[in-house]
Design a protein around this motif. Structure first.
Motif, PDB file in Angstrom:
ATOM      1  N   LEU A  86       0.822  -1.210   0.000  1.00 48.24           N
ATOM      2  CA  LEU A  86       0.000   0.000   0.000  1.00 48.24           C
ATOM      3  C   LEU A  86       0.861   1.268   0.000  1.00 48.24           C
ATOM      4  N   VAL A  87       1.945   1.255   0.748  1.00 49.78           N
ATOM      5  CA  VAL A  87       2.861   2.405   0.760  1.00 49.78           C
ATOM      6  C   VAL A  87       3.440   2.617  -0.639  1.00 49.78           C
ATOM      7  N   ALA A  88       3.913   1.551  -1.255  1.00 53.63           N
ATOM      8  CA  ALA A  88       4.479   1.659  -2.606  1.00 53.63           C
ATOM      9  C   ALA A  88       3.419   2.104  -3.614  1.00 53.63           C
ATOM     10  N   LEU A  89       2.202   1.584  -3.472  1.00 53.02           N
ATOM     11  CA  LEU A  89       1.119   1.947  -4.378  1.00 53.02           C
ATOM     12  C   LEU A  89       0.800   3.435  -4.298  1.00 53.02           C
ATOM     13  N   PHE A  90       0.704   3.982  -3.095  1.00 52.11           N
ATOM     14  CA  PHE A  90       0.362   5.395  -2.971  1.00 52.11           C
ATOM     15  C   PHE A  90       1.536   6.307  -3.306  1.00 52.11           C
ATOM     16  N   THR A  91       2.756   5.805  -3.180  1.00 51.61           N
ATOM     17  CA  THR A  91       3.899   6.554  -3.702  1.00 51.61           C
ATOM     18  C   THR A  91       3.797   6.613  -5.221  1.00 51.61           C
ATOM     19  N   ALA A  92       3.479   5.474  -5.835  1.00 54.23           N
ATOM     20  CA  ALA A  92       3.344   5.425  -7.293  1.00 54.23           C
ATOM     21  C   ALA A  92       2.193   6.307  -7.783  1.00 54.23           C
ATOM     22  N   ILE A  93       1.081   6.305  -7.070  1.00 57.84           N
ATOM     23  CA  ILE A  93      -0.047   7.165  -7.453  1.00 57.84           C
ATOM     24  C   ILE A  93       0.377   8.628  -7.427  1.00 57.84           C
ATOM     25  N   THR A  94       1.135   9.010  -6.415  1.00 56.52           N
ATOM     26  CA  THR A  94       1.596  10.397  -6.314  1.00 56.52           C
ATOM     27  C   THR A  94       2.566  10.732  -7.445  1.00 56.52           C
ATOM     28  N   VAL A  95       3.418   9.785  -7.794  1.00 56.96           N
ATOM     29  CA  VAL A  95       4.334   9.994  -8.926  1.00 56.96           C
ATOM     30  C   VAL A  95       3.541  10.172 -10.219  1.00 56.96           C
ATOM     31  N   VAL A  96       2.532   9.334 -10.434  1.00 56.89           N
ATOM     32  CA  VAL A  96       1.706   9.426 -11.643  1.00 56.89           C
ATOM     33  C   VAL A  96       0.969  10.766 -11.693  1.00 56.89           C
TER      34      VAL A  96
END
Length: 187
Positions: free
Chosen positions: A8-18
């Motif tokens: 979940l941490v990695a996913l929301f980091t990726a969402i923020t990057v996108v």
């Protein structure tokens, strides 16, 4: 942290990057661009909670620090932390934590939808807007060499967009809570 927390941490980091892939809007009178990326801390806090949301933003800050171009406009590297937007970026970590903390305390599954919407909006505005501004505006004033009051007034240009982002985070937080709750269990 469990494996689920790490994902979940990695996913929301990726969402923020996108969210950073959307082109920034630069204004001539303020050196910080308007970006969709500031929605990331609000989403992370409202959907995955304080600890994991802050960890997601901390991971993003780490990626920026090691030089990856993950910020809006393809920015990255240590030079970002000497620039005018550094206070806002660092504020994302604390903002996501506060947003998540408020959401975890105020949002209950047995509440009415309207109450949940109000709680998510409150969390997004306090954590994702007020706390981030609390870090960003003083740093921007320092870096620009302008008076704090003048910088605060100039920063109000961000407010309408940030309130729209808070509304989007509210809708997303409520939708995820209804379909697949990810906020940590409350005591």
């Amino acid at each position: 942290m469990t494996t689920r927390d790490i994902v979940l941490v990695a996913l929301f980091t990726a969402i923020t990057v996108v969210l950073g892939l959307l082109p920034p809007i630069t204004l001539g009178f303020i050196p910080v661009p308007i970006t969709a990326q500031s929605l990331g801390p609000m989403l992370a806090g409202c959907i995955i909670g304080a600890r994991r949301g802050a960890a997601a933003m901390l991971l993003l800050v780490l990626l920026v620090a090691i030089g990856l171009p993950v910020l809006s406009g393809g920015r990255g590297g240590l030079a970002v932390f000497a620039g005018p937007s550094a206070g806002y970026i660092v504020g994302w970590v604390v903002g996501a934590f506060v947003c998540g903390l408020i959401a975890q305390r105020l949002v209950k599954e047995e509440q009415s939808e309207l109450t949940q919407f109000a709680a998510f909006l409150t969390a997004s505005i306090i954590g994702g807007v007020a706390v981030v501004y609390l870090f960003g505006v003083p740093w921007l004033a320092y870096m620009s060499g302008k008076a704090f009051f003048e910088t605060t007034l100039a920063s109000l240009v961000f407010l309408p967009g940030d309130l729209i982002k808070a509304f989007v985070a509210m809708l997303a937080g409520r939708a995820v809570l209804a379909g697949y709750p990810l906020l940590p269990q409350r005591a």
